[in-house]
Every structure is written in structure tokens, then in C-alpha cells.
Enzyme design. Sequence first.
Site, PDB file in Angstrom:
ATOM      1  N   CYS A 132       4.073   5.350  -0.553  1.00 45.20           N
ATOM      2  CA  CYS A 132       3.955   3.889  -0.616  1.00 45.20           C
ATOM      3  C   CYS A 132       4.834   3.234  -1.670  1.00 45.20           C
ATOM      4  O   CYS A 132       4.872   2.010  -1.756  1.00 45.20           O
ATOM      5  CB  CYS A 132       2.504   3.496  -0.848  1.00 45.20           C
ATOM      6  N   CYS A 452       0.209   2.518  -6.318  1.00 45.09           N
ATOM      7  CA  CYS A 452      -0.136   3.923  -6.148  1.00 45.09           C
ATOM      8  C   CYS A 452       0.595   4.454  -4.922  1.00 45.09           C
ATOM      9  O   CYS A 452       1.137   3.697  -4.131  1.00 45.09           O
ATOM     10  CB  CYS A 452      -1.650   4.076  -5.943  1.00 45.09           C
TER      11      CYS A 452
END
Length: 468
Positions: A132, A452
Site C-alpha cells: 500500500c 501502513c
Amino acid sequence: MTSMLTHAIRNLPASSAWAARGCKYLISLSAVQPKSKKTLAKSGVKNIVVVEGVRIPFLQSGTMYADLMPHDLARAALQGLLNRTSVPRDVVDYIVYGTVIQEVKTSNVAREAALGAGFSDKTPAHTVTMACISSNQAMTTGVGMIAAGQCDVVVAGGVELMSDVPIRHSRKMRKTMLTLNRAKTLGQKLSLLSKIRPDYFAPELPAVAEFSTSETMGHSADRLAAAFGISRLEQDEYALRSHTLAKKAQDGGLLVDVVPFKVPGKETVTKDNGIRPSSMEQMGKLKPAFIKPHGTVTAANSSFLTDGASAMLLMSEEKALAMGYKPKAYLRDFVYVSQDPKDQLLLGPTYATPKVLEKAGLTMADIDVFEFHEAFAGQILANLKAMDSDWFAQNYMGRKSKVGAPPLEKFNTWGGSLSLGHPFGATGCRLVITAAHRLKKEGGQYGLVAACAAGGQGHAMIVELYPQ
């Protein structure tokens, strides 16, 4: 580790007051200090600026982009950037794109998108992947190339198309087919075909799961929320906050990074389609999505599968000014972190934030806007609790005290990934350009972007408003 963490976190001050006040709880800071107005420029280090950042609308997978390929979306973002900036294509020295689930036919999607957008075949391009934070990696790769004097102008971005992900034959079937391709005689081919069994035809579907733990990210988010005592009510309230703020920003014309995209054979898409403020009553009716029947993570308080692409024009400050551009922001210090991919999979912002602040010589009180990636409401709230916990800092981060958590009035105030959408490889650029726009709109100087990523990794960066 899980049981110890759960026991200790549950003995922290309860967060029921946060829920009772309907997302108006202001998380305390570790220290309140006067804001510094110093620039973060460093002697002997090039100033690197964001000239512009754009994205095509982020859409729920299976909707308007369903018939396209990833390079189509990335090409549209690049063309949107070119249209907005009028930067000559031949001025761009390098193009870097981030993506997560790669289309086999266009594995170097940066190159295919660049050629499709009309860039010279002499302009190098490569693709990076870091879950991500893939477009974060694309941006910082560009920052490094400019800082090293290898380039003056870099385009960085990211793309993801969850509407069409690669589905493979089983390994047994793949092995048989590859061997069959090498067979020379009819007898050899028939012998191989006779060995095929019905289970060979079972497809291998991609899963948003950790290779090292075989656990889905949603399952991990559910355990993380439980460990930090984050209730279903709190998660739903936070998700509603995200959608409500995103709707307000969209209706108020604040999401100026979005560029229209004429989808081939369809109409022009002009806005994100996942922003859907609901009600606590409606959200409360949804069943747990991962840990059943007692989990707290649902479809309503999770980011949804999203298609989208982003692009950002980075330059050395000297080059930008020479070309007559007024930059939006400086990209300053950044860090990458990694931690336990099982019990701390989604705690990247907690680990990255104090490191980037210390690197930049700032405190939490110096930061005017925060843009954190919202994978799950429980993940965001767990990070905020961890950041505000002396116990967690001392026992897991090797720190003497907590860094403190961002106050919500500065936090993701134009919505976040829960509402705007999360095309894995494209989100990082959205975070950075949103921070820059918020700084200008709100009169701040420093922004902190954090995210994250799968694999138990994370990223944080300081964005400094360019002098107005």
C-alpha cells in the site's frame, strides 16, 4: 505477544468517552510546544518540490473502469498531469510508478503508460511495488534521483485495477502445460494429457493475505482492534466521520487533485464514487467480514476494493522556478519502517511517525495537517492509541515515552481511504498532494503523511508548504 499486548492495552484508559462524544474526542499530545516557522531546508541538499499532483477519480471495483487495464488508468493520470501543468513531455527525465497486483502483460506498467501518454520512447520508466505504500516508494525514488543530481524532473505515481486481477491455473496445471509445450511427439503429448486430473482445473484466486502468515489483512485488523480495545461502535463512528468529511470536501470543491477521465465507450467520470455517508443504525446491521461471528471489522468500516491511478510532477526547486512554475510544497524528510508482520502488521504509522519527526527536528505540535492512510477504522484507531501509549513506546518501540497522537481536528479532515477509496498502488500520492492542498487552504506549514502496508511495513514523510 498477542495476549500480553491485549492485557496491557486493555488496562489503558478506556476510550468509551470517545464513542460517547461522537468522534469529537481530542487525543492528548505528549507535549505542547510553540510552533516553529523555520524552513527544513538543509545546507548542501537540493530542495525538491511538488509542482502538481493529480488523480483520476477513485472508483469502486467492478464499476466504470471494469473493462480497462491498469496502464489505461495510469495513462489517463499522466495525461491529466500533462494537461494541468503543460509540462513538455521531453523535459521529463524519468517516470516511476507503483503498483501491487501486476497485470502480467504490462508488468512494467510505468513504461506502458508513459508510451501510451505520448512520452518519448527515450524516457526511461520503471515500476516499484511495496504494497500500500508503492506510490510512496515511487515518489521517494524520484526524490532520491533528483537529490543525487541524476534528474531534474521526475513523474511519480501509482495505479491499481482491482476489477481485473490475474487468476492463475493451479501449479499442477501450469507445470503440465509447460511440459506439454516442450513435448515433441504425439505420444508424449497424449501421455501428459492423460495425467491431468479434475483438481488441476481449480483456479488460484489472488487473496489480500500475508504470504508469511497466510492471514488476510482484514483478519489482522480485527485482531489488532481487539488487542487495543477498539469497539465496533468506535470503528463505525470513525468510518462515518471519514465518509461525512469526504462528502463535505467533495461538495465544497476541495478535492482539486481529481481530474476527469473519459472512459472509452462510456461517459466521463468526474468524481469518486465510494463516498457514501450512511447512519450508525445502518452500519450496525452489517455482519463481521472476517472473524465471524464476533469480529468488529465490517464492510462499512473497511476500505473497499478500488480502481484508480495518480501522478505527481516532482522537480528540483531550481528547475521548477526556471520553468516558471510555482511549486505547491517541498518534500522533506521521510522514513520507511518494518515490524512484525503478524501481530503488528498495520502499525507502520506508529513506528514511522516519531522517526520522521526526530529526523526533521520537529514535534507533534509543529505539525499542522495529518494525512494517514485508512486501511480499516480499527487500524487507524489502534495506531492512535499506540502512539499515545507510554507502555507501548517503552515495551515495543524502545522509546522512553510516547510520541503522542494527532488531534482529530487536524487529522484526515477531507476524508480518507475508507471513503475516498484505496487503489493500493495509488494512495500515497493522494495523501501527499492532499496534505499540500490542506496546508495552503488552512494556513499551515508542515504536514505529516503516514501509511501502513502489507508485510508489516510503513512510511512517513514531512511535507512543507512552499512559501506563498
